[in-house]
Scaffold this motif. Sequence first.
Motif, PDB file in Angstrom:
ATOM      1  N   VAL A   1      40.798  24.018  33.838  1.00 26.54           N
ATOM      2  CA  VAL A   1      40.602  23.284  32.586  1.00 26.54           C
ATOM      3  C   VAL A   1      39.122  23.285  32.202  1.00 26.54           C
ATOM      4  O   VAL A   1      38.769  23.522  31.043  1.00 26.54           O
ATOM      5  N   LYS A   2      38.256  23.027  33.180  1.00 29.31           N
ATOM      6  CA  LYS A   2      36.814  23.033  32.914  1.00 29.31           C
ATOM      7  C   LYS A   2      36.347  24.417  32.482  1.00 29.31           C
ATOM      8  O   LYS A   2      35.527  24.555  31.586  1.00 29.31           O
ATOM      9  N   SER A   3      36.855  25.447  33.154  1.00 28.56           N
ATOM     10  CA  SER A   3      36.466  26.814  32.815  1.00 28.56           C
ATOM     11  C   SER A   3      36.913  27.164  31.402  1.00 28.56           C
ATOM     12  O   SER A   3      36.164  27.774  30.637  1.00 28.56           O
ATOM     13  N   GLU A   4      38.120  26.766  31.053  1.00 30.27           N
ATOM     14  CA  GLU A   4      38.632  27.042  29.707  1.00 30.27           C
ATOM     15  C   GLU A   4      37.795  26.330  28.652  1.00 30.27           C
ATOM     16  O   GLU A   4      37.473  26.908  27.609  1.00 30.27           O
ATOM     17  N   ALA A   5      37.405  25.102  28.927  1.00 28.33           N
ATOM     18  CA  ALA A   5      36.568  24.349  27.994  1.00 28.33           C
ATOM     19  C   ALA A   5      35.204  25.006  27.844  1.00 28.33           C
ATOM     20  O   ALA A   5      34.661  25.102  26.733  1.00 28.33           O
ATOM     21  N   ALA A   6      34.649  25.495  28.950  1.00 26.80           N
ATOM     22  CA  ALA A   6      33.336  26.142  28.902  1.00 26.80           C
ATOM     23  C   ALA A   6      33.410  27.425  28.082  1.00 26.80           C
ATOM     24  O   ALA A   6      32.531  27.697  27.251  1.00 26.80           O
ATOM     25  N   TRP A   7      34.461  28.218  28.277  1.00 28.84           N
ATOM     26  CA  TRP A   7      34.597  29.458  27.503  1.00 28.84           C
ATOM     27  C   TRP A   7      34.823  29.145  26.020  1.00 28.84           C
ATOM     28  O   TRP A   7      34.363  29.894  25.154  1.00 28.84           O
TER      29      TRP A   7
ATOM     30  N   ILE B   1      31.423  28.476  24.628  1.00 33.58           N
ATOM     31  CA  ILE B   1      30.671  29.729  24.482  1.00 33.58           C
ATOM     32  C   ILE B   1      31.155  30.485  23.254  1.00 33.58           C
ATOM     33  O   ILE B   1      30.351  31.006  22.462  1.00 33.58           O
ATOM     34  N   GLU B   2      32.465  30.543  23.064  1.00 36.48           N
ATOM     35  CA  GLU B   2      33.012  31.245  21.900  1.00 36.48           C
ATOM     36  C   GLU B   2      32.570  30.578  20.601  1.00 36.48           C
ATOM     37  O   GLU B   2      32.236  31.257  19.618  1.00 36.48           O
ATOM     38  N   ALA B   3      32.546  29.248  20.573  1.00 30.76           N
ATOM     39  CA  ALA B   3      32.100  28.529  19.373  1.00 30.76           C
ATOM     40  C   ALA B   3      30.637  28.829  19.072  1.00 30.76           C
ATOM     41  O   ALA B   3      30.253  29.011  17.905  1.00 30.76           O
ATOM     42  N   ILE B   4      29.816  28.892  20.092  1.00 29.75           N
ATOM     43  CA  ILE B   4      28.389  29.198  19.892  1.00 29.75           C
ATOM     44  C   ILE B   4      28.219  30.610  19.362  1.00 29.75           C
ATOM     45  O   ILE B   4      27.442  30.857  18.432  1.00 29.75           O
TER      46      ILE B   4
END
Length: 107
Positions: A72-78, A81-84
């Motif tokens: 879940v944390k990894s998915e949120a981090a990606w 990153i995609e939003a940035i």
Amino acid sequence: MKLSGFLVGGLIGAAATMYVSRRQPGAVSWAANAISDVCSSVTRKSVSKIMSKSFKEEAVNLAPKHSDDTAVKSEAAWGQIEAIVNSDPAVKREADKIKAESSAQIH
């Protein structure tokens, strides 16, 4: 310590060694063996302390832990990153260029 003191001490030690070796020829050999035994004993104890259970436990404690919420944390981090990347067109072009180069290479 001054150099002269060091040199005088070395000369006194050498003279004492010669004196003892002439009086008792086996004394210097015995002393050298005793010092060697002490050094190897200290080395052996140091290595055993390093490899002891507490050292192994510390290594285990420093290892990364996997938890249930890692995905879940990894998915949120990606997602962040995609939003940035999507927020800046120049960054998006560079990311697309890197992806294209990466997919073109044989792995």
